[in-house]
Design an enzyme around this catalytic site. Structure first.
Site, PDB file in Angstrom:
ATOM      1  N   HIS A 179      -9.405   9.724  -4.847  1.00 14.42           N
ATOM      2  CA  HIS A 179      -8.511  10.199  -3.779  1.00 14.42           C
ATOM      3  C   HIS A 179      -8.281   9.122  -2.720  1.00 14.42           C
ATOM      4  CE1 HIS A 179      -6.263  13.720  -3.092  1.00 14.42           C
ATOM      5  NE2 HIS A 179      -7.051  14.377  -2.274  1.00 14.42           N
ATOM      6  N   ASN A 187      -6.224  16.278   3.850  1.00 10.94           N
ATOM      7  CA  ASN A 187      -5.353  17.441   4.044  1.00 10.94           C
ATOM      8  C   ASN A 187      -4.657  17.466   5.397  1.00 10.94           C
ATOM      9  OD1 ASN A 187      -6.441  18.068   1.597  1.00 10.94           O
ATOM     10  ND2 ASN A 187      -7.312  20.017   2.198  1.00 10.94           N
ATOM     11  N   TYR A 212     -17.109   8.900   0.620  1.00 14.00           N
ATOM     12  CA  TYR A 212     -15.832   8.935  -0.109  1.00 14.00           C
ATOM     13  C   TYR A 212     -15.360   7.544  -0.545  1.00 14.00           C
ATOM     14  CZ  TYR A 212     -15.596  13.698   1.666  1.00 14.00           C
ATOM     15  OH  TYR A 212     -15.871  15.013   1.948  1.00 14.00           O
TER      16      TYR A 212
END
Length: 198
Positions: free
Chosen positions: A31, A78, A26
Protein backbone atom coordinates in the site's frame (compact mmCIF):
# COMPACT_ATOMS: atom_id res chain seq x y z
CA UNK A 1 -14.54 24.01 -7.03
CA UNK A 2 -12.67 26.32 -4.67
CA UNK A 3 -9.28 25.41 -6.17
CA UNK A 4 -10.15 27.26 -9.37
CA UNK A 5 -10.81 30.58 -7.64
CA UNK A 6 -7.99 33.05 -7.19
CA UNK A 7 -4.69 33.15 -8.99
CA UNK A 8 -1.86 30.75 -8.16
CA UNK A 9 0.48 32.07 -5.50
CA UNK A 10 3.37 31.77 -7.96
CA UNK A 11 5.44 29.75 -5.52
CA UNK A 12 4.21 26.29 -6.56
CA UNK A 13 3.09 25.14 -10.03
CA UNK A 14 2.36 21.45 -9.35
CA UNK A 15 1.72 19.17 -6.40
CA UNK A 16 3.04 15.59 -6.60
CA UNK A 17 1.52 13.40 -3.87
CA UNK A 18 2.66 9.85 -3.13
CA UNK A 19 0.13 7.89 -1.08
CA UNK A 20 0.79 5.45 1.76
CA UNK A 21 0.55 4.88 5.50
CA UNK A 22 2.96 6.54 7.95
CA UNK A 23 4.93 4.64 10.57
CA UNK A 24 7.66 2.04 10.68
CA UNK A 25 5.19 -0.86 10.75
CA UNK A 26 4.02 0.08 7.24
CA UNK A 27 7.44 0.55 5.63
CA UNK A 28 7.85 -1.34 2.33
CA UNK A 29 4.25 -2.58 2.35
CA UNK A 30 2.38 -2.82 -0.95
CA UNK A 31 0.00 0.00 0.00
CA UNK A 32 3.05 2.28 0.36
CA UNK A 33 4.16 2.02 -3.27
CA UNK A 34 3.24 5.71 -3.68
CA UNK A 35 5.63 6.64 -0.85
CA UNK A 36 8.39 4.57 -2.46
CA UNK A 37 7.83 6.32 -5.81
CA UNK A 38 7.92 9.74 -4.15
CA UNK A 39 11.20 8.83 -2.43
CA UNK A 40 12.80 7.96 -5.77
CA UNK A 41 11.41 11.16 -7.32
CA UNK A 42 12.81 13.24 -4.44
CA UNK A 43 16.21 11.61 -4.78
CA UNK A 44 16.31 12.16 -8.55
CA UNK A 45 15.51 15.87 -8.22
CA UNK A 46 17.56 16.52 -5.08
CA UNK A 47 14.61 17.23 -2.81
CA UNK A 48 14.36 16.61 0.93
CA UNK A 49 10.76 15.73 1.90
CA UNK A 50 11.09 16.62 5.57
CA UNK A 51 9.02 19.72 6.28
CA UNK A 52 5.86 19.01 8.27
CA UNK A 53 2.90 20.80 6.64
CA UNK A 54 -0.59 20.00 5.37
CA UNK A 55 -0.87 16.92 7.61
CA UNK A 56 2.12 15.42 5.86
CA UNK A 57 5.77 15.84 4.96
CA UNK A 58 6.69 18.12 2.10
CA UNK A 59 9.64 19.24 0.03
CA UNK A 60 10.04 21.62 -2.91
CA UNK A 61 12.04 21.12 -6.08
CA UNK A 62 12.09 22.09 -9.75
CA UNK A 63 10.93 19.46 -12.25
CA UNK A 64 10.85 20.23 -16.00
CA UNK A 65 11.21 23.93 -15.20
CA UNK A 66 8.19 23.95 -12.87
CA UNK A 67 8.24 24.47 -9.12
CA UNK A 68 6.76 21.37 -7.50
CA UNK A 69 5.63 20.48 -4.01
CA UNK A 70 6.32 16.85 -3.17
CA UNK A 71 3.79 15.67 -0.59
CA UNK A 72 3.76 12.56 1.57
CA UNK A 73 0.51 12.54 3.59
CA UNK A 74 0.75 11.45 7.24
CA UNK A 75 -3.02 10.99 7.61
CA UNK A 76 -3.15 7.25 6.84
CA UNK A 77 -4.36 6.15 3.44
CA UNK A 78 -8.12 6.49 3.94
CA UNK A 79 -7.78 10.19 4.84
CA UNK A 80 -5.22 11.16 2.18
CA UNK A 81 -7.58 13.85 0.87
CA UNK A 82 -7.19 15.93 4.03
CA UNK A 83 -3.50 16.41 3.30
CA UNK A 84 -3.76 16.73 -0.49
CA UNK A 85 -6.67 19.19 -0.54
CA UNK A 86 -5.07 21.24 2.25
CA UNK A 87 -2.01 21.82 0.04
CA UNK A 88 -4.21 22.46 -3.02
CA UNK A 89 -6.21 25.12 -1.21
CA UNK A 90 -3.13 26.84 0.18
CA UNK A 91 -1.38 27.12 -3.19
CA UNK A 92 -4.60 27.42 -5.26
CA UNK A 93 -3.58 24.42 -7.36
CA UNK A 94 -6.39 22.75 -9.38
CA UNK A 95 -6.75 18.95 -9.64
CA UNK A 96 -5.32 19.04 -13.18
CA UNK A 97 -1.96 20.12 -11.69
CA UNK A 98 -2.03 17.67 -8.77
CA UNK A 99 -0.39 14.35 -9.70
CA UNK A 100 -1.18 11.34 -7.48
CA UNK A 101 1.09 8.26 -7.19
CA UNK A 102 -0.48 5.13 -5.69
CA UNK A 103 -0.63 1.33 -5.67
CA UNK A 104 -2.96 -0.77 -7.84
CA UNK A 105 -3.75 -4.44 -7.22
CA UNK A 106 -5.17 -4.90 -10.73
CA UNK A 107 -1.72 -4.37 -12.25
CA UNK A 108 1.09 -6.92 -12.13
CA UNK A 109 4.23 -6.24 -10.14
CA UNK A 110 6.47 -3.94 -12.12
CA UNK A 111 3.66 -2.54 -14.30
CA UNK A 112 2.45 1.05 -14.27
CA UNK A 113 -0.53 2.89 -15.72
CA UNK A 114 -0.84 6.64 -16.31
CA UNK A 115 -4.26 8.25 -16.49
CA UNK A 116 -5.23 11.87 -17.10
CA UNK A 117 -8.30 11.58 -14.82
CA UNK A 118 -10.86 9.01 -13.69
CA UNK A 119 -12.68 7.25 -10.88
CA UNK A 120 -11.05 6.04 -7.68
CA UNK A 121 -10.94 2.46 -9.01
CA UNK A 122 -11.73 1.16 -5.52
CA UNK A 123 -8.62 2.75 -4.00
CA UNK A 124 -9.46 4.33 -0.64
CA UNK A 125 -6.80 7.04 -0.84
CA UNK A 126 -8.05 8.24 -4.22
CA UNK A 127 -11.65 7.87 -3.04
CA UNK A 128 -11.01 10.33 -0.19
CA UNK A 129 -9.13 12.80 -2.43
CA UNK A 130 -11.96 12.80 -5.00
CA UNK A 131 -14.60 13.10 -2.28
CA UNK A 132 -12.98 16.05 -0.48
CA UNK A 133 -11.99 17.91 -3.66
CA UNK A 134 -15.24 17.27 -5.53
CA UNK A 135 -13.22 16.41 -8.65
CA UNK A 136 -11.84 13.34 -10.43
CA UNK A 137 -9.62 15.37 -12.78
CA UNK A 138 -6.36 14.29 -11.13
CA UNK A 139 -3.55 12.95 -13.33
CA UNK A 140 -2.37 9.78 -11.67
CA UNK A 141 0.29 7.10 -11.94
CA UNK A 142 -0.83 3.68 -10.73
CA UNK A 143 1.89 1.27 -9.62
CA UNK A 144 1.27 -2.47 -9.93
CA UNK A 145 1.55 -4.43 -6.69
CA UNK A 146 0.08 -7.70 -7.99
CA UNK A 147 -3.20 -9.47 -7.38
CA UNK A 148 -4.08 -11.32 -4.18
CA UNK A 149 -2.42 -14.77 -4.19
CA UNK A 150 -5.84 -16.45 -3.92
CA UNK A 151 -9.47 -15.22 -3.80
CA UNK A 152 -9.92 -15.96 -0.07
CA UNK A 153 -6.96 -13.78 0.89
CA UNK A 154 -8.23 -10.65 2.69
CA UNK A 155 -7.58 -7.53 0.60
CA UNK A 156 -6.46 -5.54 3.66
CA UNK A 157 -3.92 -8.23 4.60
CA UNK A 158 -2.59 -8.29 1.04
CA UNK A 159 -2.07 -4.54 0.61
CA UNK A 160 -0.52 -4.28 4.08
CA UNK A 161 1.88 -7.17 3.44
CA UNK A 162 5.52 -6.33 2.83
CA UNK A 163 7.26 -6.62 -0.50
CA UNK A 164 9.82 -9.39 -0.57
CA UNK A 165 13.43 -8.46 -1.35
CA UNK A 166 12.96 -9.86 -4.86
CA UNK A 167 9.76 -7.86 -5.36
CA UNK A 168 11.48 -4.65 -4.27
CA UNK A 169 14.14 -5.34 -6.91
CA UNK A 170 11.37 -5.86 -9.51
CA UNK A 171 9.73 -2.63 -8.39
CA UNK A 172 12.83 -0.44 -8.72
CA UNK A 173 12.67 -0.01 -12.53
CA UNK A 174 9.01 1.07 -12.35
CA UNK A 175 9.84 3.57 -9.61
CA UNK A 176 12.54 5.01 -11.88
CA UNK A 177 10.08 5.16 -14.79
CA UNK A 178 7.57 6.90 -12.53
CA UNK A 179 10.11 9.66 -11.88
CA UNK A 180 10.59 10.03 -15.66
CA UNK A 181 6.83 10.06 -16.23
CA UNK A 182 6.31 12.80 -13.62
CA UNK A 183 8.89 14.90 -15.48
CA UNK A 184 6.89 14.54 -18.69
CA UNK A 185 3.53 15.22 -17.03
CA UNK A 186 4.75 18.34 -15.25
CA UNK A 187 6.34 19.48 -18.51
CA UNK A 188 2.94 19.28 -20.23
CA UNK A 189 3.56 16.00 -22.07
CA UNK A 190 1.13 13.60 -20.39
CA UNK A 191 0.26 12.05 -23.79
CA UNK A 192 3.93 11.28 -24.35
CA UNK A 193 4.14 9.81 -20.81
CA UNK A 194 1.13 7.56 -21.52
CA UNK A 195 2.50 6.50 -24.91
CA UNK A 196 5.90 5.70 -23.46
CA UNK A 197 5.01 3.97 -20.20
CA UNK A 198 1.46 2.52 -20.40
Amino acid sequence: MFFQSGKPTGTIDYIIAGLGNPGREYENTRHNAGFLALDVLAEKYGCKVNRIRFKGRTGECTISGRRCLLLRPSTFMNLSGQSVTGAMQFYKIPPERTVILFDDISLDMGAMRIRRKGSDGGHNGMKNIIYLSGSDQFPRIKLGIGKKPHPDYALKDWVLSRFSFQELEELQPVLDRTAEAVGLIVGGDIDEAMNRFN
